[in-house]
Design a protein around this motif. Sequence first.
Motif, PDB file in Angstrom:
ATOM      1  N   TYR A 159     -88.238 -13.346 -18.208  1.00  0.00           N
ATOM      2  CA  TYR A 159     -87.645 -11.862 -18.591  1.00  0.00           C
ATOM      3  C   TYR A 159     -86.256 -11.968 -17.969  1.00  0.00           C
ATOM      4  CZ  TYR A 159     -86.527  -6.842 -17.802  1.00  0.00           C
ATOM      5  OH  TYR A 159     -85.958  -5.745 -17.723  1.00  0.00           O
ATOM      6  N   LEU A 160     -86.134 -12.694 -16.782  1.00  0.00           N
ATOM      7  CA  LEU A 160     -84.782 -12.990 -16.153  1.00  0.00           C
ATOM      8  C   LEU A 160     -84.751 -14.085 -15.730  1.00  0.00           C
ATOM      9  CD1 LEU A 160     -82.935 -10.215 -13.910  1.00  0.00           C
ATOM     10  CD2 LEU A 160     -83.143 -12.647 -13.204  1.00  0.00           C
ATOM     11  N   VAL A 161     -83.346 -14.803 -15.633  1.00  0.00           N
ATOM     12  CA  VAL A 161     -83.062 -15.916 -15.224  1.00  0.00           C
ATOM     13  C   VAL A 161     -81.690 -15.744 -14.346  1.00  0.00           C
ATOM     14  CG1 VAL A 161     -84.197 -17.541 -16.722  1.00  0.00           C
ATOM     15  CG2 VAL A 161     -81.706 -16.883 -17.126  1.00  0.00           C
ATOM     16  N   LYS A 162     -81.250 -16.536 -13.211  1.00  0.00           N
ATOM     17  CA  LYS A 162     -80.366 -16.296 -12.527  1.00  0.00           C
ATOM     18  C   LYS A 162     -79.535 -17.656 -11.869  1.00  0.00           C
ATOM     19  CE  LYS A 162     -79.828 -15.892  -8.096  1.00  0.00           C
ATOM     20  NZ  LYS A 162     -78.784 -16.675  -7.661  1.00  0.00           N
ATOM     21  N   PRO A 163     -79.228 -18.452 -13.010  1.00  0.00           N
ATOM     22  CA  PRO A 163     -78.521 -19.550 -12.788  1.00  0.00           C
ATOM     23  C   PRO A 163     -77.020 -19.389 -12.031  1.00  0.00           C
ATOM     24  CG  PRO A 163     -78.255 -18.992 -14.944  1.00  0.00           C
ATOM     25  CD  PRO A 163     -79.185 -18.001 -14.267  1.00  0.00           C
ATOM     26  N   ASN A 164     -76.642 -20.225 -11.092  1.00  0.00           N
ATOM     27  CA  ASN A 164     -75.354 -20.187 -10.758  1.00  0.00           C
ATOM     28  C   ASN A 164     -74.319 -20.876 -11.891  1.00  0.00           C
ATOM     29  OD1 ASN A 164     -75.280 -23.068 -10.542  1.00  0.00           O
ATOM     30  ND2 ASN A 164     -76.067 -22.979  -8.333  1.00  0.00           N
ATOM     31  N   ALA A 165     -73.121 -20.806 -11.817  1.00  0.00           N
ATOM     32  CA  ALA A 165     -72.317 -21.334 -12.647  1.00  0.00           C
ATOM     33  C   ALA A 165     -72.464 -22.911 -13.136  1.00  0.00           C
ATOM     34  CB  ALA A 165     -70.748 -21.008 -12.442  1.00  0.00           C
ATOM     35  N   PHE A 166     -72.769 -23.585 -12.131  1.00  0.00           N
ATOM     36  CA  PHE A 166     -72.824 -24.966 -12.371  1.00  0.00           C
ATOM     37  C   PHE A 166     -74.294 -25.334 -13.053  1.00  0.00           C
ATOM     38  CE2 PHE A 166     -74.820 -28.977 -10.943  1.00  0.00           C
ATOM     39  CZ  PHE A 166     -73.856 -29.851 -11.548  1.00  0.00           C
ATOM     40  N   GLU A 167     -75.084 -24.673 -12.554  1.00  0.00           N
ATOM     41  CA  GLU A 167     -76.381 -24.801 -13.465  1.00  0.00           C
ATOM     42  C   GLU A 167     -76.371 -24.425 -14.834  1.00  0.00           C
ATOM     43  OE1 GLU A 167     -79.343 -24.077  -9.412  1.00  0.00           O
ATOM     44  OE2 GLU A 167     -78.735 -22.428 -10.836  1.00  0.00           O
ATOM     45  N   LEU A 168     -75.747 -23.198 -15.219  1.00  0.00           N
ATOM     46  CA  LEU A 168     -75.460 -22.762 -16.645  1.00  0.00           C
ATOM     47  C   LEU A 168     -74.760 -23.674 -17.261  1.00  0.00           C
ATOM     48  CD1 LEU A 168     -75.788 -20.513 -18.561  1.00  0.00           C
ATOM     49  CD2 LEU A 168     -73.783 -19.569 -17.733  1.00  0.00           C
ATOM     50  N   CYS A 169     -73.646 -24.247 -16.887  1.00  0.00           N
ATOM     51  CA  CYS A 169     -72.835 -25.414 -17.469  1.00  0.00           C
ATOM     52  C   CYS A 169     -73.459 -26.538 -17.793  1.00  0.00           C
ATOM     53  CB  CYS A 169     -71.558 -25.551 -16.843  1.00  0.00           C
ATOM     54  SG  CYS A 169     -70.332 -24.167 -16.741  1.00  0.00           S
ATOM     55  N   TYR A 209     -76.941 -26.812 -17.962  1.00  0.00           N
ATOM     56  CA  TYR A 209     -77.973 -26.516 -18.941  1.00  0.00           C
ATOM     57  C   TYR A 209     -77.210 -26.324 -20.573  1.00  0.00           C
ATOM     58  CZ  TYR A 209     -81.450 -24.190 -21.537  1.00  0.00           C
ATOM     59  OH  TYR A 209     -82.285 -23.741 -22.675  1.00  0.00           O
ATOM     60  N   MET A 210     -76.182 -25.894 -20.600  1.00  0.00           N
ATOM     61  CA  MET A 210     -75.464 -25.763 -21.877  1.00  0.00           C
ATOM     62  C   MET A 210     -74.746 -27.212 -22.332  1.00  0.00           C
ATOM     63  SD  MET A 210     -76.587 -22.815 -22.656  1.00  0.00           S
ATOM     64  CE  MET A 210     -75.637 -22.585 -24.227  1.00  0.00           C
ATOM     65  N   GLU A 224     -67.835 -27.913 -16.524  1.00  0.00           N
ATOM     66  CA  GLU A 224     -68.005 -27.040 -15.398  1.00  0.00           C
ATOM     67  C   GLU A 224     -66.962 -25.919 -15.455  1.00  0.00           C
ATOM     68  OE1 GLU A 224     -68.916 -26.657 -10.292  1.00  0.00           O
ATOM     69  OE2 GLU A 224     -68.573 -28.459 -11.371  1.00  0.00           O
ATOM     70  N   SER A 225     -67.202 -24.849 -15.316  1.00  0.00           N
ATOM     71  CA  SER A 225     -66.039 -23.594 -15.408  1.00  0.00           C
ATOM     72  C   SER A 225     -66.491 -22.546 -14.371  1.00  0.00           C
ATOM     73  CB  SER A 225     -66.240 -23.128 -17.096  1.00  0.00           C
ATOM     74  OG  SER A 225     -65.497 -22.076 -17.025  1.00  0.00           O
ATOM     75  N   GLU A 226     -65.280 -21.890 -13.983  1.00  0.00           N
ATOM     76  CA  GLU A 226     -65.425 -20.769 -13.243  1.00  0.00           C
ATOM     77  C   GLU A 226     -64.795 -19.603 -14.050  1.00  0.00           C
ATOM     78  OE1 GLU A 226     -63.437 -21.432  -9.635  1.00  0.00           O
ATOM     79  OE2 GLU A 226     -65.326 -22.985  -8.789  1.00  0.00           O
ATOM     80  N   ASN A 227     -64.518 -19.526 -15.396  1.00  0.00           N
ATOM     81  CA  ASN A 227     -63.933 -18.629 -15.939  1.00  0.00           C
ATOM     82  C   ASN A 227     -65.160 -17.517 -16.558  1.00  0.00           C
ATOM     83  OD1 ASN A 227     -63.240 -17.167 -18.500  1.00  0.00           O
ATOM     84  ND2 ASN A 227     -61.165 -18.274 -18.340  1.00  0.00           N
ATOM     85  N   PRO A 228     -65.047 -16.333 -16.189  1.00  0.00           N
ATOM     86  CA  PRO A 228     -65.976 -15.390 -16.588  1.00  0.00           C
ATOM     87  C   PRO A 228     -66.209 -15.222 -18.092  1.00  0.00           C
ATOM     88  CG  PRO A 228     -64.404 -14.511 -14.807  1.00  0.00           C
ATOM     89  CD  PRO A 228     -64.064 -15.845 -15.238  1.00  0.00           C
ATOM     90  N   VAL A 229     -65.186 -15.313 -18.814  1.00  0.00           N
ATOM     91  CA  VAL A 229     -65.424 -15.020 -20.251  1.00  0.00           C
ATOM     92  C   VAL A 229     -66.301 -16.395 -20.542  1.00  0.00           C
ATOM     93  CG1 VAL A 229     -64.404 -14.813 -22.567  1.00  0.00           C
ATOM     94  CG2 VAL A 229     -63.652 -13.854 -20.441  1.00  0.00           C
ATOM     95  N   ALA A 253     -69.952 -16.297 -19.707  1.00  0.00           N
ATOM     96  CA  ALA A 253     -70.538 -15.006 -20.499  1.00  0.00           C
ATOM     97  C   ALA A 253     -70.858 -15.589 -21.761  1.00  0.00           C
ATOM     98  CB  ALA A 253     -69.605 -13.885 -20.400  1.00  0.00           C
ATOM     99  N   LYS A 254     -69.989 -16.481 -22.224  1.00  0.00           N
ATOM    100  CA  LYS A 254     -70.195 -16.832 -23.807  1.00  0.00           C
ATOM    101  C   LYS A 254     -71.483 -17.874 -23.858  1.00  0.00           C
ATOM    102  CE  LYS A 254     -65.856 -16.403 -25.758  1.00  0.00           C
ATOM    103  NZ  LYS A 254     -64.590 -17.056 -26.325  1.00  0.00           N
ATOM    104  N   MET A 255     -71.616 -18.685 -22.809  1.00  0.00           N
ATOM    105  CA  MET A 255     -72.696 -19.358 -22.575  1.00  0.00           C
ATOM    106  C   MET A 255     -74.192 -18.635 -22.161  1.00  0.00           C
ATOM    107  SD  MET A 255     -71.439 -22.860 -20.781  1.00  0.00           S
ATOM    108  CE  MET A 255     -70.056 -22.094 -19.528  1.00  0.00           C
ATOM    109  N   ALA A 256     -73.822 -17.719 -21.373  1.00  0.00           N
ATOM    110  CA  ALA A 256     -75.086 -16.764 -20.741  1.00  0.00           C
ATOM    111  C   ALA A 256     -75.552 -16.240 -22.006  1.00  0.00           C
ATOM    112  CB  ALA A 256     -74.627 -15.874 -19.709  1.00  0.00           C
ATOM    113  N   LYS A 257     -74.827 -15.632 -22.733  1.00  0.00           N
ATOM    114  CA  LYS A 257     -75.181 -14.693 -24.092  1.00  0.00           C
ATOM    115  C   LYS A 257     -75.926 -15.708 -25.015  1.00  0.00           C
ATOM    116  CE  LYS A 257     -73.298 -11.335 -27.060  1.00  0.00           C
ATOM    117  NZ  LYS A 257     -72.050 -10.582 -27.625  1.00  0.00           N
TER     118      LYS A 257
END
Length: 311
Positions: free
Chosen positions: A179-189, A191-192, A196-201, A204-208
């Motif tokens: 239902y919900l996942v909470k990666p940090n920025a490093f984990e999201l990058c 996974y994708m 590594e990025s700290e840019n919110p946009v 957000a594109k990766m999280a989408k």
Amino acid sequence: MIYTLTCNPAIDKTATLQELQVGALNRLENVVISAAGKGINVSKTLLTMGQDSIVLAFLAGNTGTFIQETLATINLATKAIWVEGTTRTNLKIMDHASNLTELNERGPLVDENKQNEMMEMLASILQPGDILVLAGSLSTGMDTTYYATLVAYFAKREVKVIVDADDAAFKQAVDQVPYLVKPNAFELCQYMHQPESENPVVLAKMAKQLLQKGIGMVVVSMGKAGALFLRDQQVLYAKGLHVDVKSTVGAGDAMVAALTYAIEKKWDLEKLAIYATAVSAGACTTAGTEPASKNVIDTLIKQVVVEKIEV
């Protein structure tokens, strides 16, 4: 009802010092000893919000007994599967510049029979509409697919499963659509398979893309920079708050607790984002893994700035 599962609980000993000197004698100050582990921390924070939850955990030995008795003193209901050995003790040291050094033990062996016992216990008590929080590392002997197995089983039974894990356990759980996942920025990058990025946009594109898998909500923690919150077609960015940091240990767990609470209360995304940001920042102002007081959180809520992001 809300249930939190801690597969690798711990007694957390947190302390401060001016500067960590490798290879030399270091004298610790402000030592705090807590019953901990990510799921336990989530339940402790929920308790301060007036929200009931039940802790499920693998416990072992005298340290496991300490955790069980400590939680009992604050009236936090616990259901344990006992295993051989000793529940781990972790040391977490914060220096004057807020650099955190963690020395974590592995944890006791949890064999397949004990893992199945926990699965059976969960299956016997969880009902459609309940929330199950899977948070933290897996103990020795546990396959990285354990969270994924739980997500696959309970998501089909209309249990809202929240996952806060890392590495292979996170990747495999995501594929089972919690239902919900909470990666940090490093984990999201990671996974994708992106830099590594700290840019919110960019984040957000990766999280989408995780939303497009069918995951109900994605929250990306960005440390001091804040956090992203995505649900349906909404993407919100909450800027980080400036607080007097005493310990960052447990800040992520506090955010998971706030998210869980907001989901239980069926809040809209903006209210959820503001509250989660304040609760997480508040946790940084306390020693050890202890949650912030309601007064502190109420003050911080007024300071949260949320922006919409178009992606």
